[in-house]
Design a protein around this motif. Sequence first.
Motif, PDB file in Angstrom:
ATOM      1  N   LEU A  27      12.323  49.103  64.539  1.00 47.49           N
ATOM      2  CA  LEU A  27      13.182  49.525  63.434  1.00 47.49           C
ATOM      3  C   LEU A  27      13.706  48.303  62.699  1.00 47.49           C
ATOM      4  O   LEU A  27      14.148  47.335  63.317  1.00 47.49           O
ATOM      5  N   GLN A  28      13.677  48.381  61.375  1.00 42.68           N
ATOM      6  CA  GLN A  28      14.095  47.249  60.538  1.00 42.68           C
ATOM      7  C   GLN A  28      15.286  47.636  59.677  1.00 42.68           C
ATOM      8  O   GLN A  28      15.293  48.683  59.036  1.00 42.68           O
ATOM      9  N   ALA A  29      16.271  46.759  59.663  1.00 38.82           N
ATOM     10  CA  ALA A  29      17.457  46.941  58.829  1.00 38.82           C
ATOM     11  C   ALA A  29      17.280  46.164  57.523  1.00 38.82           C
ATOM     12  O   ALA A  29      16.365  45.346  57.390  1.00 38.82           O
ATOM     13  N   ASP A  30      18.171  46.401  56.577  1.00 36.94           N
ATOM     14  CA  ASP A  30      18.111  45.685  55.300  1.00 36.94           C
ATOM     15  C   ASP A  30      18.483  44.216  55.450  1.00 36.94           C
ATOM     16  O   ASP A  30      17.980  43.372  54.719  1.00 36.94           O
TER      17      ASP A  30
ATOM     18  N   GLN B   2      18.866  57.066  77.950  1.00 33.43           N
ATOM     19  CA  GLN B   2      19.193  56.839  79.352  1.00 33.43           C
ATOM     20  C   GLN B   2      18.488  55.613  79.921  1.00 33.43           C
ATOM     21  O   GLN B   2      19.072  54.838  80.667  1.00 33.43           O
ATOM     22  N   ARG B   3      17.214  55.447  79.598  1.00 36.07           N
ATOM     23  CA  ARG B   3      16.446  54.313  80.129  1.00 36.07           C
ATOM     24  C   ARG B   3      15.961  53.392  79.015  1.00 36.07           C
ATOM     25  O   ARG B   3      14.978  52.671  79.178  1.00 36.07           O
ATOM     26  N   ALA B   4      16.660  53.391  77.913  1.00 37.43           N
ATOM     27  CA  ALA B   4      16.235  52.590  76.762  1.00 37.43           C
ATOM     28  C   ALA B   4      16.688  51.146  76.893  1.00 37.43           C
ATOM     29  O   ALA B   4      17.747  50.852  77.440  1.00 37.43           O
ATOM     30  N   VAL B   5      15.864  50.270  76.368  1.00 38.28           N
ATOM     31  CA  VAL B   5      16.181  48.842  76.288  1.00 38.28           C
ATOM     32  C   VAL B   5      16.069  48.450  74.822  1.00 38.28           C
ATOM     33  O   VAL B   5      15.094  48.784  74.157  1.00 38.28           O
ATOM     34  N   VAL B   6      17.062  47.735  74.323  1.00 37.60           N
ATOM     35  CA  VAL B   6      17.056  47.282  72.930  1.00 37.60           C
ATOM     36  C   VAL B   6      16.884  45.769  72.929  1.00 37.60           C
ATOM     37  O   VAL B   6      17.624  45.052  73.601  1.00 37.60           O
ATOM     38  N   LEU B   7      15.898  45.303  72.166  1.00 36.92           N
ATOM     39  CA  LEU B   7      15.619  43.871  72.085  1.00 36.92           C
ATOM     40  C   LEU B   7      15.799  43.383  70.664  1.00 36.92           C
ATOM     41  O   LEU B   7      15.330  44.010  69.712  1.00 36.92           O
ATOM     42  N   ASP B   8      16.445  42.247  70.524  1.00 36.03           N
ATOM     43  CA  ASP B   8      16.589  41.596  69.228  1.00 36.03           C
ATOM     44  C   ASP B   8      15.310  40.815  68.945  1.00 36.03           C
ATOM     45  O   ASP B   8      14.746  40.176  69.840  1.00 36.03           O
ATOM     46  N   SER B   9      14.848  40.843  67.720  1.00 31.66           N
ATOM     47  CA  SER B   9      13.618  40.151  67.342  1.00 31.66           C
ATOM     48  C   SER B   9      13.837  38.682  67.016  1.00 31.66           C
ATOM     49  O   SER B   9      12.896  37.956  66.765  1.00 31.66           O
ATOM     50  N   GLY B  10      15.082  38.250  67.018  1.00 34.03           N
ATOM     51  CA  GLY B  10      15.387  36.851  66.712  1.00 34.03           C
ATOM     52  C   GLY B  10      16.374  36.749  65.573  1.00 34.03           C
ATOM     53  O   GLY B  10      16.613  37.715  64.845  1.00 34.03           O
ATOM     54  N   PRO B  11      16.964  35.576  65.410  1.00 31.97           N
ATOM     55  CA  PRO B  11      18.057  35.425  64.447  1.00 31.97           C
ATOM     56  C   PRO B  11      17.660  35.569  62.978  1.00 31.97           C
ATOM     57  O   PRO B  11      18.492  35.897  62.144  1.00 31.97           O
ATOM     58  N   THR B  12      16.399  35.347  62.651  1.00 32.69           N
ATOM     59  CA  THR B  12      16.013  35.419  61.238  1.00 32.69           C
ATOM     60  C   THR B  12      15.241  36.693  60.884  1.00 32.69           C
ATOM     61  O   THR B  12      15.007  36.953  59.710  1.00 32.69           O
TER      62      THR B  12
ATOM     63  N   LEU C   9      18.917  58.626  70.072  1.00 37.01           N
ATOM     64  CA  LEU C   9      18.712  58.203  68.687  1.00 37.01           C
ATOM     65  C   LEU C   9      17.784  59.232  68.066  1.00 37.01           C
ATOM     66  O   LEU C   9      16.738  59.559  68.645  1.00 37.01           O
ATOM     67  N   VAL C  10      18.169  59.754  66.917  1.00 37.15           N
ATOM     68  CA  VAL C  10      17.357  60.734  66.210  1.00 37.15           C
ATOM     69  C   VAL C  10      17.037  60.166  64.840  1.00 37.15           C
ATOM     70  O   VAL C  10      17.910  59.596  64.174  1.00 37.15           O
ATOM     71  N   TYR C  11      15.775  60.306  64.424  1.00 39.12           N
ATOM     72  CA  TYR C  11      15.423  59.864  63.074  1.00 39.12           C
ATOM     73  C   TYR C  11      14.444  60.833  62.448  1.00 39.12           C
ATOM     74  O   TYR C  11      13.718  61.545  63.131  1.00 39.12           O
ATOM     75  N   GLY C  12      14.487  60.864  61.126  1.00 36.37           N
ATOM     76  CA  GLY C  12      13.603  61.743  60.377  1.00 36.37           C
ATOM     77  C   GLY C  12      13.406  61.207  58.976  1.00 36.37           C
ATOM     78  O   GLY C  12      14.107  60.292  58.546  1.00 36.37           O
ATOM     79  N   LYS C  13      12.469  61.793  58.270  1.00 37.05           N
ATOM     80  CA  LYS C  13      12.181  61.325  56.914  1.00 37.05           C
ATOM     81  C   LYS C  13      12.452  62.428  55.912  1.00 37.05           C
ATOM     82  O   LYS C  13      12.340  63.618  56.206  1.00 37.05           O
ATOM     83  N   ARG C  14      12.831  62.018  54.740  1.00 36.49           N
ATOM     84  CA  ARG C  14      13.059  62.957  53.652  1.00 36.49           C
ATOM     85  C   ARG C  14      11.743  63.106  52.886  1.00 36.49           C
ATOM     86  O   ARG C  14      11.106  62.134  52.516  1.00 36.49           O
ATOM     87  N   THR C  15      11.358  64.352  52.694  1.00 37.48           N
ATOM     88  CA  THR C  15      10.148  64.659  51.951  1.00 37.48           C
ATOM     89  C   THR C  15      10.552  65.037  50.527  1.00 37.48           C
ATOM     90  O   THR C  15      11.570  65.700  50.326  1.00 37.48           O
TER      91      THR C  15
ATOM     92  N   TYR D 234      14.324  43.103  62.186  1.00 32.57           N
ATOM     93  CA  TYR D 234      13.976  44.263  62.990  1.00 32.57           C
ATOM     94  C   TYR D 234      14.432  44.092  64.440  1.00 32.57           C
ATOM     95  O   TYR D 234      14.672  42.985  64.916  1.00 32.57           O
ATOM     96  N   PHE D 235      14.560  45.232  65.114  1.00 28.11           N
ATOM     97  CA  PHE D 235      14.831  45.234  66.547  1.00 28.11           C
ATOM     98  C   PHE D 235      13.884  46.231  67.197  1.00 28.11           C
ATOM     99  O   PHE D 235      13.252  47.041  66.521  1.00 28.11           O
ATOM    100  N   VAL D 236      13.769  46.127  68.502  1.00 24.54           N
ATOM    101  CA  VAL D 236      12.801  46.934  69.235  1.00 24.54           C
ATOM    102  C   VAL D 236      13.556  47.818  70.220  1.00 24.54           C
ATOM    103  O   VAL D 236      14.431  47.345  70.944  1.00 24.54           O
ATOM    104  N   LEU D 237      13.223  49.089  70.217  1.00 17.27           N
ATOM    105  CA  LEU D 237      13.795  50.054  71.146  1.00 17.27           C
ATOM    106  C   LEU D 237      12.665  50.483  72.076  1.00 17.27           C
ATOM    107  O   LEU D 237      11.677  51.075  71.640  1.00 17.27           O
ATOM    108  N   ILE D 238      12.809  50.153  73.363  1.00 16.97           N
ATOM    109  CA  ILE D 238      11.759  50.431  74.338  1.00 16.97           C
ATOM    110  C   ILE D 238      12.240  51.518  75.294  1.00 16.97           C
ATOM    111  O   ILE D 238      13.315  51.395  75.885  1.00 16.97           O
ATOM    112  N   ILE D 239      11.439  52.568  75.390  1.00 10.05           N
ATOM    113  CA  ILE D 239      11.663  53.607  76.402  1.00 10.05           C
ATOM    114  C   ILE D 239      10.331  53.776  77.135  1.00 10.05           C
ATOM    115  O   ILE D 239       9.294  53.330  76.637  1.00 10.05           O
ATOM    116  N   PRO D 240      10.341  54.395  78.309  1.00  8.61           N
ATOM    117  CA  PRO D 240       9.086  54.511  79.050  1.00  8.61           C
ATOM    118  C   PRO D 240       7.956  55.173  78.265  1.00  8.61           C
ATOM    119  O   PRO D 240       6.788  54.810  78.432  1.00  8.61           O
ATOM    120  N   GLU D 241       8.274  56.127  77.386  1.00  5.55           N
ATOM    121  CA  GLU D 241       7.237  56.871  76.669  1.00  5.55           C
ATOM    122  C   GLU D 241       6.680  56.135  75.455  1.00  5.55           C
ATOM    123  O   GLU D 241       5.562  56.392  75.037  1.00  5.55           O
TER     124      GLU D 241
END
Length: 135
Positions: free
Chosen positions: A120-123, A95-105, A74-80, A108-115
């Motif tokens: 991240l929040q969607a609309d 490779q070692r990422a875990v994605v967790l749902d924050s709940g039905p309401t 996953l790559v992300y960046g910001k526009r300046t 946002y969701f959580v992306l966990i990697i060892p580092e």
Amino acid sequence: QHAVDKVAGVVTKMNQEVARREQQTHVMQIQDKFSDVSLIAAHRRLIREGQLVKLSRNWGFQQSKYCALFNDVLVYGKRTIGAEKLHGSKEVPLQRAVVLDSGPTARYFVLIIPERTVYLQADTCEEKLAWIDSF
């Protein structure tokens, strides 16, 4: 029948090659959006792209990010303001990422990697679920 099978095999291979080249072209188009990351790799396939909000760990800071989800990163960046390309890019290997749902309401969701852990929040909740399903 043998000739038809051979032609069908050739057509299938041609269609696969066209799809592969279209995918490479799309990766190059995404690459052109970033100023400080290299995305070109023969195996890389784009899965999803769009805007998400990156939340800070203490929830006090939010920043809109353009995100591109590939089969391996996953790559992300910001526009300046005034810049043509995205800056401050981060690569999150999957490779070692875990994605967790924050709940039905929650949106946002959580992306966990060892580092690190990335929030991240969607609309919408529907968009959040679509992102999660893409991983």
